[in-house]
Design a protein around this motif. Structure first.
Motif: not given
Lengths: 525, 525
Positions: A397-418
């Motif tokens: 809910g915004g209380l943590t920024c995760s390094y692994e979630k950062t990479i996971l989300d980058i993959d998700l965003l790249q998939m959305v862009a594609e």
């Protein structure tokens, strides 16, 4: 369907990136690994209305009733004076301000529906509004985490690493605030250190918090220095953005109003985002929470237009529900998605760029984190979101920024862009001749049509493991979060600072050191 | 926006469910835990076109060229005779059949655009086509898995447990095939045991595999017995469905054609689904794979209409890409989503119900499984899918049905259903008076407006853990898959068989025992 714009990297920059090596690494390490080029994303799919035009009008009119009949409490005296001068109903001795519908609608009509957000590297300029999409890195987490070291309070080292990851990944267009709050830096000077890092560690557009007049003015000056332009040009070119969260319900506090005054008067971007959790700070009904969201957003946006007609603004939606047992906020829920779609309809009704977010309530980077995030992204895209905040890294809910979630989300965003990249429908792509050559019962693997295209035919995922079960199990049965852990470390190791003109760096350092020597900014917020 | 239909449970049934206890449990255990009622889902959101009408026409015309210029190989002699009699170009001594565009279009125009799929419990009848959505349990996995016992070959005990889970959950409308293949039952009689289980363990509509004439006829007779209706009524009321996968590229084999002949001639549902993986059995371009998908689907659907004008059919899309390094199929990818949206446009162009799927390539129930599945569901919904196959349980590109994934998917499907439920936009829901009562700076938690609604205001998730980090960590930091593991065991423990008329049971057992005594069906498929 509208084609996505091609990469906006100027040739020299792209050449450097292609060449790799020292010069390539100077582009912030973005050339150190395979990734899609930096480009202005556009959403070729029409946003989906969730409610009818008539129903939308009911929400719109109810919001205007709230603003006229109930009003908002404005804690900032000068803001009340400005509002009164523009015709708002402000009575001496009270903080309550009421607005006529006509006044609100006349004011918000001045807000631009689309504008450019300027970065210090012009190749990283992006468009806000229309069918453009901007992905902004996660912001404002008090904690950060990775699976090696666990969860910890924010600090400068992690702040910098997360900002570096934001710079390196082309899918992240903007640094949207502090990915994690570096609490090891004194609050009086924290903004100075962090804003300097934004200029030095990235060459993308960035965000300044509205935590009092001094911090806004420092942010404006640092962004101007970074861009290397005179102030009269800077105020015409939105380059810095701030998020204004109303104190829901119906309260506009001093730092927030000060933020609108400084940013709007300097032509910088104000995104007004009410924090309307249904059942807590807003009515328990999604419709009621949206009425309140809309009233608060309209009040803030109208105020920005009072400060400066035509000031660049965004309409922010953050309406979600809470767990009615515990009061904990929930994200990526069906209610959140509905609010995202209707929020988009409202923003488009007012022709104002729409901000929404990629959020989740999960405590670890497990299936829950992934499904809540993809549900959020689904709502972002089907709702016509323009500025997607917290696009990478958000957990708990915004209380943590995760390094692994950062990479996971980058993959998700790249998939959305594609996903949003139009299909090639040329004769060659329709492939009737290839189908003829292969014929019934054949196979396409080795054909010329396949050979000519296979390298770039499909999106190459960062995280997804497509090996068969046996091979995957032989290699230790890694889960997505384990792969993400390896990747952020590999990638961060290849980071190098983007190029900056030495004179700009000197001017920036001189300004920051002077302001630090002066004691920074008050800490009584 | 169209309202979702209310629950279709007849009052007596709903009463039993509410009362719980023995009678409630007789509804297959569906009343043993909190869940949304069984209802006909509808998609109130207009599907999104991914390509323009002109572009769609290019795909359509290219498919018709494939059918006329290249044709398909039809291995079934009687099928070729039927095709020839309907004007197809069939030459003696070859299996190749070519079709004129006009002939294909005339034939498919007879396919109904919407019809009822009848279950033995009429409360579980569902509509296929239009804006209706049907979620069908995962089918055809050779393996199953749970986190206690790991991965294992399919067997009768797991088959039955998974079918029971399908029956218990109202969000699963149809048993879509064997969730896992029970390889411990001899293939000659496997279909008899499994189809009997479908009737006894569930009271929803179900599926029969097209693996030769005898199995189709057995399926038809068992479904008829289960419904307790005479054959002349049964052939007018679609109650059983089969999936016809073409042998891509462009081949229609004997069991598949036999399946179309038996099912269509008996008025049962044929969903033609080409298995067109771009880069393997179809062109490497998504557009080319769609051209081939469409040609094969049109050929199969047209054949069903030759067998019986007006036979109920579905247009299936399964186009995805493969990993070009290994040839492994990939699912829930951007390419899959594009194909889902265009597939929906094609199905709607022909006014035929659209089948698509909730699939992933992940090997465990981790973040990858979740994001690939939600991307798939996003494509299903934005693409206007009517029949969502493999809706719960699918893992490993279809090689495993997971107990935990079944529960996770049930939660995802319930969230999708809630997302698609229209907003209450009544005056009371718009909540202007509640906002007035609370006023600026107040809180909505304890208000009457909230108290009146909080119990049912929001979707209650099955899996999502909304506790804060500290509480969650104190309780062992469970991940989503751990919670799913606990839940399937708890729920399965409360399963009871749905009511069946004793005479129907006797007739069913007599038929199955006779067919087993006769040796079942040939195993030379």
């Amino acid at each position: 369907m509208t084609a996505a714009l091609p990469a906006t990297e100027p040739t020299a920059h792209a050449e450097r990136a292609r060449r790799g090596g020292r010069a390539g690494k100077r582009a912030g390490g973005a050339a150190a690994f395979d990734q899609p080029v930096f480009r202005q994303l556009r959403n070729p799919l029409k946003p989906t209305p969730f409610i009818s035009e008539d129903e939308l009008e009911h929400i719109h009119l109810a919001s205007l009733r709230v603003l006229k009949e109930i009003g908002v409490d404005v804690l900032h005296e000068e803001a009340r004076r400005i509002m009164k001068a523009h015709g708002a109903d402000v009575r001496d001795g009270t903080e309550r301000v009421r607005f006529d519908a006509d006044m609100i609608l006349e004011l918000i009509a001045h807000a631009p529906s689309e504008f450019t957000l300027h970065a210090r590297n012009p190749a990283h300029n992006v468009q806000l509004g229309g069918d453009n999409i901007i992905f902004s890195q996660m912001a404002s987490a008090p904690n950060c985490s990775d699976t090696d070291r666990g969860r910890r309070a924010g600090n400068q080292a992690d702040f910098r690493n997360l900002v570096r990851l934001g710079q390196m990944h082309n899918i992240l267009h903007v640094t949207g605030g502090y990915p994690v709050e570096p609490v090891d830096i004194h609050p009086a000077v924290r903004h100075l250190e962090c804003l300097r890092d934004f200029v030095l560690l990235t060459d993308k557009a960035f965000h300044a918090y509205s935590l009092g007049r001094e911090r806004n003015l420092d942010g404006i000056e640092i962004a101007r220095i970074g861009r290397g332009v005179p102030m009269e040009q800077f105020v015409r070119e939105p380059s810095l953005l701030t998020i204004i969260n109303t104190n829901s319900p119906l309260k506009l506090d001093i730092p927030m109003m000060e933020g609108i005054i400084q940013m709007a008067s300097h032509g910088q971007v104000v995104i007004v985002t009410p924090f309307t959790l249904a059942g807590a700070m807003a009515p328990v009904t999604v419709a009621g929470a949206l009425v309140q969201q809309n009233a608060e957003a309209l009040a803030g946006i109208a105020f920005a237009q009072m400060v400066k007609q035509g000031a660049p603004v965004g309409y922010g939606g953050f309406t979600s529900n809470v767990d009615m047992k515990s009061g904990a906020p929930a994200f990526g829920t069906p209610e959140y998605m509905k609010a995202q779609l209707v929020g988009g309809q409202l923003a488009r009704r007012y022709k104002i760029p729409y901000r929404t977010s990629n959020v989740c309530a999960a405590n670890s980077v497990d299936a829950q984190a992934a499904y809540e995030s993809v549900f959020s992204l689904w709502g972002c895209m089907q709702g016509g979101g323009n500025f997607i905040k917290h696009a990478a890294g958000w957990l708990e809910g915004g209380l943590t920024c995760s390094y692994e979630k950062t990479i996971l989300d980058i993959d998700l965003l790249q998939m959305v862009a594609e996903f949003l990249t139009p299909l090639d429908l040329s004769e060659a792509a329709l492939a009737v001749d290839a189908i003829r050559d292969v014929g019934p019962g054949g196979h396409f693997f080795g054909t010329q049509h396949t050979q000519d295209r296979y390298k770039t035919a499909f999106y190459q995922p960062v995280i997804s493991d497509w090996r068969n079960y046996e091979t995957w199990a032989e290699h230790g049965a890694p889960t997505a979060v384990e792969k993400a852990n390896r990747i952020w470390k590999d990638r961060l190791a290849s980071y190098e600072e983007p190029y900056i003109d030495p004179a700009t760096r000197d001017e920036l350092n001189a300004f920051v050191e002077r302001r630090i020597a002066e004691g920074g900014a008050p800490t009584d917020f």
